[in-house]
Design a protein around this motif. Structure first.
Motif, PDB file in Angstrom:
ATOM      1  N   GLN A  33       0.834  -1.212   0.000  1.00 37.44           N
ATOM      2  CA  GLN A  33       0.000   0.000   0.000  1.00 37.44           C
ATOM      3  C   GLN A  33       0.865   1.258   0.000  1.00 37.44           C
ATOM      4  OE1 GLN A  33      -2.120  -1.163   3.576  1.00 37.44           O
ATOM      5  NE2 GLN A  33      -4.068  -1.164   2.453  1.00 37.44           N
ATOM      6  N   PHE A  34       1.920   1.236   0.784  1.00 40.16           N
ATOM      7  CA  PHE A  34       2.810   2.399   0.858  1.00 40.16           C
ATOM      8  C   PHE A  34       3.497   2.629  -0.484  1.00 40.16           C
ATOM      9  CE2 PHE A  34       6.737   4.640   2.008  1.00 40.16           C
ATOM     10  CZ  PHE A  34       6.199   5.710   2.718  1.00 40.16           C
ATOM     11  N   THR A  35       3.934   1.550  -1.123  1.00 39.54           N
ATOM     12  CA  THR A  35       4.573   1.663  -2.439  1.00 39.54           C
ATOM     13  C   THR A  35       3.588   2.240  -3.455  1.00 39.54           C
ATOM     14  OG1 THR A  35       6.033  -0.197  -1.941  1.00 39.54           O
ATOM     15  CG2 THR A  35       5.755   0.388  -4.262  1.00 39.54           C
ATOM     16  N   GLU A  36       2.349   1.760  -3.445  1.00 40.49           N
ATOM     17  CA  GLU A  36       1.324   2.297  -4.347  1.00 40.49           C
ATOM     18  C   GLU A  36       1.128   3.787  -4.096  1.00 40.49           C
ATOM     19  OE1 GLU A  36      -2.311   0.058  -4.012  1.00 40.49           O
ATOM     20  OE2 GLU A  36      -1.293  -1.840  -4.430  1.00 40.49           O
ATOM     21  N   TRP A  37       1.088   4.174  -2.821  1.00 43.26           N
ATOM     22  CA  TRP A  37       0.913   5.586  -2.456  1.00 43.26           C
ATOM     23  C   TRP A  37       2.092   6.426  -2.938  1.00 43.26           C
ATOM     24  CZ3 TRP A  37       3.729   8.686   0.978  1.00 43.26           C
ATOM     25  CH2 TRP A  37       3.159   9.931   1.262  1.00 43.26           C
ATOM     26  N   LEU A  38       3.315   5.904  -2.822  1.00 43.97           N
ATOM     27  CA  LEU A  38       4.479   6.649  -3.300  1.00 43.97           C
ATOM     28  C   LEU A  38       4.405   6.894  -4.806  1.00 43.97           C
ATOM     29  CD1 LEU A  38       7.502   5.008  -1.419  1.00 43.97           C
ATOM     30  CD2 LEU A  38       6.610   7.323  -1.096  1.00 43.97           C
ATOM     31  N   ILE A  39       3.939   5.909  -5.544  1.00 43.38           N
ATOM     32  CA  ILE A  39       3.862   6.018  -7.001  1.00 43.38           C
ATOM     33  C   ILE A  39       2.738   6.955  -7.417  1.00 43.38           C
ATOM     34  CG2 ILE A  39       3.370   4.718  -9.119  1.00 43.38           C
ATOM     35  CD1 ILE A  39       4.806   2.324  -7.699  1.00 43.38           C
ATOM     36  N   ASP A  40       1.575   6.829  -6.764  1.00 51.09           N
ATOM     37  CA  ASP A  40       0.404   7.643  -7.104  1.00 51.09           C
ATOM     38  C   ASP A  40      -0.444   7.811  -5.849  1.00 51.09           C
ATOM     39  OD1 ASP A  40      -1.860   8.865  -8.117  1.00 51.09           O
ATOM     40  OD2 ASP A  40      -2.470   7.164  -9.353  1.00 51.09           O
ATOM     41  N   ASN A  41      -0.386   9.003  -5.248  1.00 49.28           N
ATOM     42  CA  ASN A  41      -1.100   9.260  -3.987  1.00 49.28           C
ATOM     43  C   ASN A  41      -2.594   8.953  -4.066  1.00 49.28           C
ATOM     44  OD1 ASN A  41       0.878  12.228  -3.466  1.00 49.28           O
ATOM     45  ND2 ASN A  41       1.317  10.176  -2.792  1.00 49.28           N
ATOM     46  N   ASP A  42      -3.172   9.044  -5.262  1.00 47.24           N
ATOM     47  CA  ASP A  42      -4.605   8.819  -5.426  1.00 47.24           C
ATOM     48  C   ASP A  42      -4.965   7.358  -5.646  1.00 47.24           C
ATOM     49  OD1 ASP A  42      -5.149  11.561  -5.172  1.00 47.24           O
ATOM     50  OD2 ASP A  42      -4.741  11.902  -7.301  1.00 47.24           O
ATOM     51  N   GLU A  54       1.428  10.051   7.179  1.00 48.29           N
ATOM     52  CA  GLU A  54       1.964  10.071   8.542  1.00 48.29           C
ATOM     53  C   GLU A  54       3.226   9.221   8.638  1.00 48.29           C
ATOM     54  OE1 GLU A  54       0.805   8.743  13.070  1.00 48.29           O
ATOM     55  OE2 GLU A  54      -0.828   9.085  11.655  1.00 48.29           O
ATOM     56  N   LEU A  55       3.199   8.055   8.026  1.00 48.95           N
ATOM     57  CA  LEU A  55       4.364   7.169   8.039  1.00 48.95           C
ATOM     58  C   LEU A  55       5.553   7.847   7.362  1.00 48.95           C
ATOM     59  CD1 LEU A  55       5.225   4.299   8.840  1.00 48.95           C
ATOM     60  CD2 LEU A  55       4.409   3.513   6.623  1.00 48.95           C
ATOM     61  N   ASN A  56       5.315   8.472   6.243  1.00 52.54           N
ATOM     62  CA  ASN A  56       6.362   9.147   5.478  1.00 52.54           C
ATOM     63  C   ASN A  56       6.927  10.352   6.223  1.00 52.54           C
ATOM     64  OD1 ASN A  56       7.853   9.832   2.960  1.00 52.54           O
ATOM     65  ND2 ASN A  56       6.498  11.591   3.018  1.00 52.54           N
ATOM     66  N   SER A  57       6.061  11.155   6.812  1.00 47.71           N
ATOM     67  CA  SER A  57       6.518  12.410   7.398  1.00 47.71           C
ATOM     68  C   SER A  57       6.964  12.296   8.851  1.00 47.71           C
ATOM     69  CB  SER A  57       5.421  13.480   7.282  1.00 47.71           C
ATOM     70  OG  SER A  57       4.262  13.067   7.981  1.00 47.71           O
ATOM     71  N   SER A  58       6.480  11.293   9.573  1.00 45.04           N
ATOM     72  CA  SER A  58       6.782  11.226  11.002  1.00 45.04           C
ATOM     73  C   SER A  58       7.578  10.000  11.427  1.00 45.04           C
ATOM     74  CB  SER A  58       5.474  11.245  11.807  1.00 45.04           C
ATOM     75  OG  SER A  58       4.746  12.418  11.554  1.00 45.04           O
ATOM     76  N   TRP A  59       7.415   8.896  10.755  1.00 45.04           N
ATOM     77  CA  TRP A  59       8.017   7.651  11.204  1.00 45.04           C
ATOM     78  C   TRP A  59       9.280   7.282  10.440  1.00 45.04           C
ATOM     79  CZ3 TRP A  59       4.969   3.501  13.939  1.00 45.04           C
ATOM     80  CH2 TRP A  59       3.836   4.033  14.585  1.00 45.04           C
TER      81      TRP A  59
END
Length: 87
Positions: A33-42, A54-59
């Motif tokens: 899911q995170f990889t999909e989000w990195l490629i296309d946030n939508d 949150e994972l990207n910016s804080s963790w």
């Protein structure tokens, strides 16, 4: 005489980030899911997108960083001058 010099620089920062399996589990997002989000946030639903943000910016931990001063590399810096009465 006093005056102010304002230099405008462009800086490019590249970071190698790391997220552990435990952090994925703790926040409730899969690596897929995170990889999909990195490629296309939508590409993921809003709730998962919020968790990924949150994972990207804080963790996520920056384990390597590369900084490039683009303005230095191009050989010029944009400069503005201000007279004392405008400070």
């Amino acid at each position: 005489m006093k005056y102010k010099v304002m230099e405008w620089h462009s800086v490019k920062v590249g970071k190698i980030m790391e997220i552990t399996d435990e952090e994925f589990k703790d926040i409730g997002v899969t690596e897929e899911q995170f990889t999909e989000w990195l490629i296309d946030n939508d590409s993921v639903d809003d709730e998962i997108a919020d968790l990924c943000w949150e994972l990207n910016s804080s963790w996520a931990l920056a384990i390597e960083e590369d900084t490039e001063w683009v303005s230095d590399n191009k050989g010029t810096t944009d400069v503005e001058y201000y007279l004392e009465e405008t400070l």
